[in-house]
Design a protein around this motif. Sequence first.
Motif, PDB file in Angstrom:
ATOM      1  N   VAL A   1      -6.565   2.103  13.033  1.00  0.00           N
ATOM      2  CA  VAL A   1      -7.234   1.662  11.688  1.00  0.00           C
ATOM      3  C   VAL A   1      -6.413   0.918  10.770  1.00  0.00           C
ATOM      4  N   ALA A   2      -5.038   1.197  10.624  1.00  0.00           N
ATOM      5  CA  ALA A   2      -3.974   0.449  10.080  1.00  0.00           C
ATOM      6  C   ALA A   2      -3.966  -1.010  10.719  1.00  0.00           C
ATOM      7  N   ARG A   3      -3.526  -0.890  12.098  1.00  0.00           N
ATOM      8  CA  ARG A   3      -3.716  -2.378  12.492  1.00  0.00           C
ATOM      9  C   ARG A   3      -4.917  -3.144  12.367  1.00  0.00           C
ATOM     10  N   LEU A   4      -5.896  -2.596  12.337  1.00  0.00           N
ATOM     11  CA  LEU A   4      -7.088  -3.252  12.102  1.00  0.00           C
ATOM     12  C   LEU A   4      -7.164  -3.973  10.708  1.00  0.00           C
ATOM     13  N   GLY A   5      -6.697  -3.216   9.909  1.00  0.00           N
ATOM     14  CA  GLY A   5      -6.738  -3.725   8.306  1.00  0.00           C
ATOM     15  C   GLY A   5      -7.859  -2.989   7.657  1.00  0.00           C
ATOM     16  N   VAL A   6      -8.440  -1.934   8.338  1.00  0.00           N
ATOM     17  CA  VAL A   6      -9.605  -1.248   7.834  1.00  0.00           C
ATOM     18  C   VAL A   6      -9.193  -0.972   6.117  1.00  0.00           C
ATOM     19  N   PRO A   7      -8.346   0.123   5.955  1.00  0.00           N
ATOM     20  CA  PRO A   7      -7.840   0.420   4.723  1.00  0.00           C
ATOM     21  C   PRO A   7      -7.963  -0.711   3.838  1.00  0.00           C
ATOM     22  N   ASP A   8      -7.177  -1.762   3.944  1.00  0.00           N
ATOM     23  CA  ASP A   8      -7.312  -3.122   3.012  1.00  0.00           C
ATOM     24  C   ASP A   8      -8.505  -3.578   2.764  1.00  0.00           C
ATOM     25  N   LEU A   9      -9.495  -3.511   3.628  1.00  0.00           N
ATOM     26  CA  LEU A   9     -10.974  -3.825   3.649  1.00  0.00           C
ATOM     27  C   LEU A   9     -11.733  -3.001   2.523  1.00  0.00           C
ATOM     28  N   LEU A  10     -11.264  -1.877   2.413  1.00  0.00           N
ATOM     29  CA  LEU A  10     -11.962  -0.920   1.865  1.00  0.00           C
ATOM     30  C   LEU A  10     -11.391  -0.593   0.304  1.00  0.00           C
ATOM     31  N   ALA A  11     -10.199  -1.369   0.045  1.00  0.00           N
ATOM     32  CA  ALA A  11      -9.503  -1.043  -1.170  1.00  0.00           C
ATOM     33  C   ALA A  11     -10.226  -1.066  -2.289  1.00  0.00           C
ATOM     34  N   ASP A  12     -11.128  -2.079  -2.229  1.00  0.00           N
ATOM     35  CA  ASP A  12     -11.972  -2.341  -3.807  1.00  0.00           C
ATOM     36  C   ASP A  12     -13.331  -1.553  -3.840  1.00  0.00           C
ATOM     37  N   SER A  13     -13.768  -0.967  -2.643  1.00  0.00           N
ATOM     38  CA  SER A  13     -15.095  -0.510  -2.678  1.00  0.00           C
ATOM     39  C   SER A  13     -15.436   0.058  -1.255  1.00  0.00           C
ATOM     40  N   PRO A  14     -16.238   1.071  -1.101  1.00  0.00           N
ATOM     41  CA  PRO A  14     -16.587   1.692   0.074  1.00  0.00           C
ATOM     42  C   PRO A  14     -17.630   0.491   0.974  1.00  0.00           C
ATOM     43  N   ARG A  15     -17.738   0.520   2.185  1.00  0.00           N
ATOM     44  CA  ARG A  15     -18.501  -0.338   2.934  1.00  0.00           C
ATOM     45  C   ARG A  15     -19.293   0.436   3.979  1.00  0.00           C
TER      46      ARG A  15
ATOM     47  N   GLY B   1     -15.323   4.989   2.812  1.00  0.00           N
ATOM     48  CA  GLY B   1     -14.627   4.603   1.673  1.00  0.00           C
ATOM     49  C   GLY B   1     -13.064   5.226   2.039  1.00  0.00           C
ATOM     50  N   LEU B   2     -12.099   4.965   0.966  1.00  0.00           N
ATOM     51  CA  LEU B   2     -10.835   5.521   1.021  1.00  0.00           C
ATOM     52  C   LEU B   2     -10.656   6.549  -0.157  1.00  0.00           C
ATOM     53  N   THR B   3      -9.959   7.921   0.514  1.00  0.00           N
ATOM     54  CA  THR B   3      -9.616   8.775  -0.141  1.00  0.00           C
ATOM     55  C   THR B   3      -8.190   8.355  -0.905  1.00  0.00           C
ATOM     56  N   ARG B   4      -7.682   9.072  -1.878  1.00  0.00           N
ATOM     57  CA  ARG B   4      -6.332   8.653  -2.440  1.00  0.00           C
ATOM     58  C   ARG B   4      -5.292   8.489  -1.186  1.00  0.00           C
ATOM     59  N   ARG B   5      -5.437   9.743  -0.306  1.00  0.00           N
ATOM     60  CA  ARG B   5      -4.442   9.423   0.659  1.00  0.00           C
ATOM     61  C   ARG B   5      -4.625   8.286   1.630  1.00  0.00           C
ATOM     62  N   GLY B   6      -5.979   7.902   1.684  1.00  0.00           N
ATOM     63  CA  GLY B   6      -6.462   6.739   2.527  1.00  0.00           C
ATOM     64  C   GLY B   6      -5.681   5.450   2.019  1.00  0.00           C
ATOM     65  N   ARG B   7      -5.750   5.659   0.585  1.00  0.00           N
ATOM     66  CA  ARG B   7      -4.961   4.192  -0.084  1.00  0.00           C
ATOM     67  C   ARG B   7      -3.714   3.844   0.210  1.00  0.00           C
ATOM     68  N   LEU B   8      -2.854   5.079   0.589  1.00  0.00           N
ATOM     69  CA  LEU B   8      -1.690   4.873   0.944  1.00  0.00           C
ATOM     70  C   LEU B   8      -1.333   3.942   2.313  1.00  0.00           C
ATOM     71  N   LEU B   9      -2.587   3.719   2.921  1.00  0.00           N
ATOM     72  CA  LEU B   9      -2.454   2.763   4.055  1.00  0.00           C
ATOM     73  C   LEU B   9      -2.756   1.286   3.701  1.00  0.00           C
ATOM     74  N   CYS B  10      -3.217   1.189   2.515  1.00  0.00           N
ATOM     75  CA  CYS B  10      -3.381  -0.344   2.052  1.00  0.00           C
ATOM     76  C   CYS B  10      -2.136  -0.996   1.763  1.00  0.00           C
ATOM     77  N   GLY B  11      -1.958  -2.286   2.508  1.00  0.00           N
ATOM     78  CA  GLY B  11      -0.744  -3.085   2.273  1.00  0.00           C
ATOM     79  C   GLY B  11      -0.291  -3.252   0.757  1.00  0.00           C
ATOM     80  N   ARG B  12      -1.026  -3.526  -0.134  1.00  0.00           N
ATOM     81  CA  ARG B  12      -0.960  -3.895  -1.456  1.00  0.00           C
ATOM     82  C   ARG B  12      -0.482  -2.438  -2.278  1.00  0.00           C
ATOM     83  N   HIS B  13      -0.717  -1.159  -1.801  1.00  0.00           N
ATOM     84  CA  HIS B  13      -0.420   0.099  -2.310  1.00  0.00           C
ATOM     85  C   HIS B  13       1.221  -0.107  -2.837  1.00  0.00           C
ATOM     86  N   PRO B  14       1.481   0.284  -3.843  1.00  0.00           N
ATOM     87  CA  PRO B  14       3.011   0.201  -4.230  1.00  0.00           C
ATOM     88  C   PRO B  14       3.661   1.083  -3.484  1.00  0.00           C
TER      89      PRO B  14
END
Length: 129
Positions: A28-42, A81-94
């Motif tokens: 899912v990280a390679r597919l970019g799924v977390p980044d697509l969910l960063a703003d809202s569930p889908r 949607g993403l959990t707090r843990r899942g947000r760590l897989l987003c490219g723009r997370h600090p």
Amino acid sequence: MTDESISEIAALFDLYQQGIAVHCVCAVARLGVPDLLADSPRRVESLAAEVGADEDALRRVVRLLAGHALFTYTPENDEVGLTRRGRLLCGRHPMSLRATFATFGILDVAHGLTETIRTGRPAAEAVLG
């Protein structure tokens, strides 16, 4: 069967399931799924279409990773949607860990271990070229 062998079987299956989960996180990280969910569930349907995935396969992976607290999944509306843990897989997370899971590396090389044992040659060479 003894209680001891049942507990040992359970322990091996737990190890197996953990391995599956790690590979699903990488996928899912390679597919970019977390980044697509960063703003809202889908909805899984639109998410699958956007990343070029099979809808049913993505749904199964999302459900598995929801059990590991990376995603939320609501079956009533088929929404992920993403959990707090899942947000760590987003490219723009600090503190992003996306590259750790999205890059080919040790987990991919581990799949070549059988060939390494057979030939004595490094798995990385066979897997990564």
